[in-house]
Enzyme design. Structure first.
Site, PDB file in Angstrom:
ATOM      1  N   ASN A 174     -10.167  -0.273  -0.479  1.00  0.00           N
ATOM      2  CA  ASN A 174      -8.705  -0.148  -0.441  1.00  0.00           C
ATOM      3  C   ASN A 174      -8.126  -0.861  -1.668  1.00  0.00           C
ATOM      4  O   ASN A 174      -8.195  -2.082  -1.765  1.00  0.00           O
ATOM      5  CB  ASN A 174      -8.186  -0.776   0.864  1.00  0.00           C
ATOM      6  CG  ASN A 174      -6.672  -0.699   1.009  1.00  0.00           C
ATOM      7  OD1 ASN A 174      -5.957  -0.457   0.040  1.00  0.00           O
ATOM      8  ND2 ASN A 174      -6.183  -0.930   2.215  1.00  0.00           N
ATOM      9  N   CYS A 228       0.814  -1.225   0.000  1.00  0.00           N
ATOM     10  CA  CYS A 228       0.000   0.000   0.000  1.00  0.00           C
ATOM     11  C   CYS A 228       0.845   1.272   0.000  1.00  0.00           C
ATOM     12  O   CYS A 228       0.326   2.371  -0.194  1.00  0.00           O
ATOM     13  CB  CYS A 228      -0.977  -0.013   1.163  1.00  0.00           C
ATOM     14  SG  CYS A 228      -2.133  -1.385   1.071  1.00  0.00           S
ATOM     15  N   HIS A 266      -3.480   7.367   1.230  1.00  0.00           N
ATOM     16  CA  HIS A 266      -3.901   6.004   0.908  1.00  0.00           C
ATOM     17  C   HIS A 266      -5.262   5.776   1.560  1.00  0.00           C
ATOM     18  O   HIS A 266      -5.507   6.205   2.690  1.00  0.00           O
ATOM     19  CB  HIS A 266      -2.853   5.026   1.461  1.00  0.00           C
ATOM     20  CG  HIS A 266      -3.301   3.612   1.419  1.00  0.00           C
ATOM     21  ND1 HIS A 266      -3.827   3.034   0.284  1.00  0.00           N
ATOM     22  CD2 HIS A 266      -3.319   2.648   2.383  1.00  0.00           C
ATOM     23  CE1 HIS A 266      -4.138   1.779   0.547  1.00  0.00           C
ATOM     24  NE2 HIS A 266      -3.847   1.523   1.814  1.00  0.00           N
TER      25      HIS A 266
HETATM   26  N1  COA Z   1     -17.931  -8.317  10.045  1.00  0.00           N
HETATM   27  C1  COA Z   1     -18.393  -8.480  11.289  1.00  0.00           C
HETATM   28  N2  COA Z   1     -17.609  -8.627  12.366  1.00  0.00           N
HETATM   29  C2  COA Z   1     -16.271  -8.615  12.150  1.00  0.00           C
HETATM   30  C3  COA Z   1     -15.710  -8.461  10.873  1.00  0.00           C
HETATM   31  C4  COA Z   1     -16.597  -8.319   9.784  1.00  0.00           C
HETATM   32  N3  COA Z   1     -16.180  -8.140   8.517  1.00  0.00           N
HETATM   33  N4  COA Z   1     -14.372  -8.475  10.970  1.00  0.00           N
HETATM   34  C5  COA Z   1     -14.076  -8.633  12.284  1.00  0.00           C
HETATM   35  N5  COA Z   1     -15.228  -8.728  12.979  1.00  0.00           N
HETATM   36  C6  COA Z   1     -15.409  -8.883  14.422  1.00  0.00           C
HETATM   37  C7  COA Z   1     -14.211  -9.522  15.081  1.00  0.00           C
HETATM   38  O1  COA Z   1     -14.284 -10.924  14.960  1.00  0.00           O
HETATM   39  C8  COA Z   1     -14.369  -9.049  16.502  1.00  0.00           C
HETATM   40  O2  COA Z   1     -15.352  -9.845  17.124  1.00  0.00           O
HETATM   41  P1  COA Z   1     -15.199 -10.255  18.671  1.00  0.00           P
HETATM   42  O3  COA Z   1     -15.244  -8.973  19.423  1.00  0.00           O
HETATM   43  O4  COA Z   1     -16.400 -11.121  18.881  1.00  0.00           O
HETATM   44  O5  COA Z   1     -13.891 -10.965  18.772  1.00  0.00           O
HETATM   45  C9  COA Z   1     -14.973  -7.653  16.351  1.00  0.00           C
HETATM   46  O6  COA Z   1     -15.524  -7.590  15.027  1.00  0.00           O
HETATM   47  C10 COA Z   1     -13.959  -6.537  16.525  1.00  0.00           C
HETATM   48  O7  COA Z   1     -12.821  -6.892  15.742  1.00  0.00           O
HETATM   49  P2  COA Z   1     -11.613  -5.893  15.604  1.00  0.00           P
HETATM   50  O8  COA Z   1     -10.589  -6.526  14.701  1.00  0.00           O
HETATM   51  O9  COA Z   1     -11.168  -5.431  16.953  1.00  0.00           O
HETATM   52  O10 COA Z   1     -12.319  -4.675  14.856  1.00  0.00           O
HETATM   53  P3  COA Z   1     -11.715  -3.274  14.493  1.00  0.00           P
HETATM   54  O11 COA Z   1     -12.547  -2.191  15.039  1.00  0.00           O
HETATM   55  O12 COA Z   1     -10.234  -3.230  14.736  1.00  0.00           O
HETATM   56  O13 COA Z   1     -11.925  -3.222  12.919  1.00  0.00           O
HETATM   57  C11 COA Z   1     -10.578  -3.444  10.960  1.00  0.00           C
HETATM   58  C12 COA Z   1     -11.267  -4.163  12.102  1.00  0.00           C
HETATM   59  C13 COA Z   1      -9.842  -4.458  10.097  1.00  0.00           C
HETATM   60  C14 COA Z   1     -11.640  -2.717  10.132  1.00  0.00           C
HETATM   61  C15 COA Z   1      -9.591  -2.387  11.555  1.00  0.00           C
HETATM   62  O14 COA Z   1      -8.758  -3.026  12.527  1.00  0.00           O
HETATM   63  C16 COA Z   1      -8.728  -1.773  10.524  1.00  0.00           C
HETATM   64  O15 COA Z   1      -9.177  -1.036   9.672  1.00  0.00           O
HETATM   65  N6  COA Z   1      -7.400  -2.029  10.609  1.00  0.00           N
HETATM   66  C17 COA Z   1      -6.475  -1.514   9.643  1.00  0.00           C
HETATM   67  C18 COA Z   1      -6.456  -2.435   8.475  1.00  0.00           C
HETATM   68  C19 COA Z   1      -5.904  -1.790   7.258  1.00  0.00           C
HETATM   69  O16 COA Z   1      -6.174  -0.641   6.999  1.00  0.00           O
HETATM   70  N7  COA Z   1      -5.137  -2.552   6.506  1.00  0.00           N
HETATM   71  C20 COA Z   1      -4.580  -2.125   5.306  1.00  0.00           C
HETATM   72  C21 COA Z   1      -3.479  -1.200   5.571  1.00  0.00           C
HETATM   73  S1  COA Z   1      -2.800  -0.709   4.104  1.00  0.00           S
END
Ligand code: COA
Length: 315
Positions: free
Chosen positions: A270, A114, A240
């Site tokens: 993304n 990215c 990004h």
């Molecule tokens: N739909 C529903 N629930 C989901 C899910 C989805 N698509 N993905 C994860 N969950 C659940 C998890 O299992 C977790 O459940 P639990 O509490 O029962 O264990 C809960 O949602 C919270 O998960 P968490 O990973 O803490 O959520 P978050 O608020 O961190 O959001 C992302 C997840 C991936 C959206 C976030 O961490 C993010 O944007 N991270 C950066 C990723 C990124 O930008 N990557 C590319 C960089 S270039």
């Protein structure tokens, strides 16, 4: 000074809303969860037989069709940022060169995930200083659907396919107002990686929470410091597009209006290395960016590596 004279982009025909993605893949998620946590409403997926080089070529063609035909023959350098091509060689850049019929240009790829587009621009900018004429084509292109694992709901809902391109007119002096800072740090946990069992089974995995913290704790403070030390005021910060929450945090941290941190993540998701040039082209096409040298912009890319990079320039 050298300058960016044109932009182009390509988004595949197939659009999948969050609900359609969930229905078609069986991901255990909801439109509400995806929208609230990421700002993403839909993404584009390329056709089965559409390759990364097809996407890159279409973005470049969209750019070139706005210009005089002879410019194409004067392209001397083609740099493509990508991480998702299924053909390791020839490079996507070489495939673009062949598809466009560019007789003689140095063409190669950059794999910076990215951060790929800012890395490609940095390399292109440096190399362009050797050239007192001609043009440099810089493309970010991804078919993320090649590597998504639909059994991983935390990762597969985030990404889409697409490509964007810019063309630099070279004069041997580099881009006006160009300043940059690129950083890679070791990531023993492999927070974002594609496991390569064989070329047909590549699957992406990501520790979303770790990446979220990396962006909050390292990328955004570093960006704020770069802007304070090197840039001052600017017209637009083109980030990004990984999560709309990052864009809100960046605007707050930099104390700028959210309008200065444009977003298209809601409709493109993304697209990794495609993300910044697709947004640049969108802003040029809707006349927010004028390409007349009167505006100052900052670009920031970040992701796997872990790596990030920030660039400011006049456009
Ligand atoms: N739909 C529903 N629930 C989901 C899910 C989805 N698509 N993905 C994860 N969950 C659940 C998890 O299992 C977790 O459940 P639990 O509490 O029962 O264990 C809960 O949602 C919270 O998960 P968490 O990973 O803490 O959520 P978050 O608020 O961190 O959001 C992302 C997840 C991936 C959206 C976030 O961490 C993010 O944007 N991270 C950066 C990723 C990124 O930008 N990557 C590319 C960089 S270039």
């Amino acid at each position: 000074m050298s300058k960016i004279i044109a932009t182009g982009s390509y988004l595949p025909k197939q659009v999948l809303t969050n609900t359609e993605l969930i229905e078609q893949t069986g991901i255990d998620s909801s439109d509400e969860w995806i929208t609230q946590r990421t700002g993403i409403k839909q993404r584009y997926f390329a056709a089965e037989n559409e390759t990364v080089s097809d996407l890159a070529t279409k973005a470049a063609s969209d750019l070139l069709k706005q210009l005089d035909d002879k410019i194409k023959s004067e392209i001397q350098l083609i740099v493509v940022a990508t991480m998702s091509s299924k053909t390791p060689t020839p490079s996507v850049a070489s495939q673009v060169q062949r598809a466009l019929g560019i007789e003689s240009a140095w063409a190669f790829d950059v794999n910076g995930a990215c951060s790929g587009f800012v890395m490609a621009l940095e390399i292109a900018e440096k190399l362009s200083k050797d050239k007192t004429g001609g043009y440099t084509l810089v493309i970010g292109a991804e078919k993320m659907s090649n590597i998504l694992n639909f059994e991983d709901r935390g990762t597969s809902i985030l990404f889409g396919d697409g490509a964007g391109a810019i063309l630099i007119e070279n004069d041997g002096e580099g881009l006006t107002g160009y300043k940059s800072q690129l950083v890679s740090i070791p990531d023993p946990e492999n927070s974002i990686c594609v496991l390569s069992e064989d070329l047909t089974k590549d699957k992406m995995s990501m520790d979303g929470r770790a990446v979220f913290n990396f962006v909050l704790r390292q990328v955004i403070p570093s960006l704020a410091e770069f802007i304070k030390q090197e840039v001052g005021t600017f017209d637009y910060l083109i980030s990004h597009q990984a999560n709309s929450r990052f864009l809100e945090i960046i605007a707050k941290k930099l104390k700028v209006d959210l309008d200065q941190v444009p977003a298209n993540i809601a409709h493109v998701a993304n697209t990794s290395a495609g993300s910044i040039p697709i947004l640049l082209d969108e802003l040029v096409k809707n006349h927010q960016l004028l390409l007349d040298g009167s505006q100052k912009i900052v670009l920031v890319g970040y992701g796997a590596g872990l790596a990030w990079g920030q660039i400011s320039l006049s456009i």
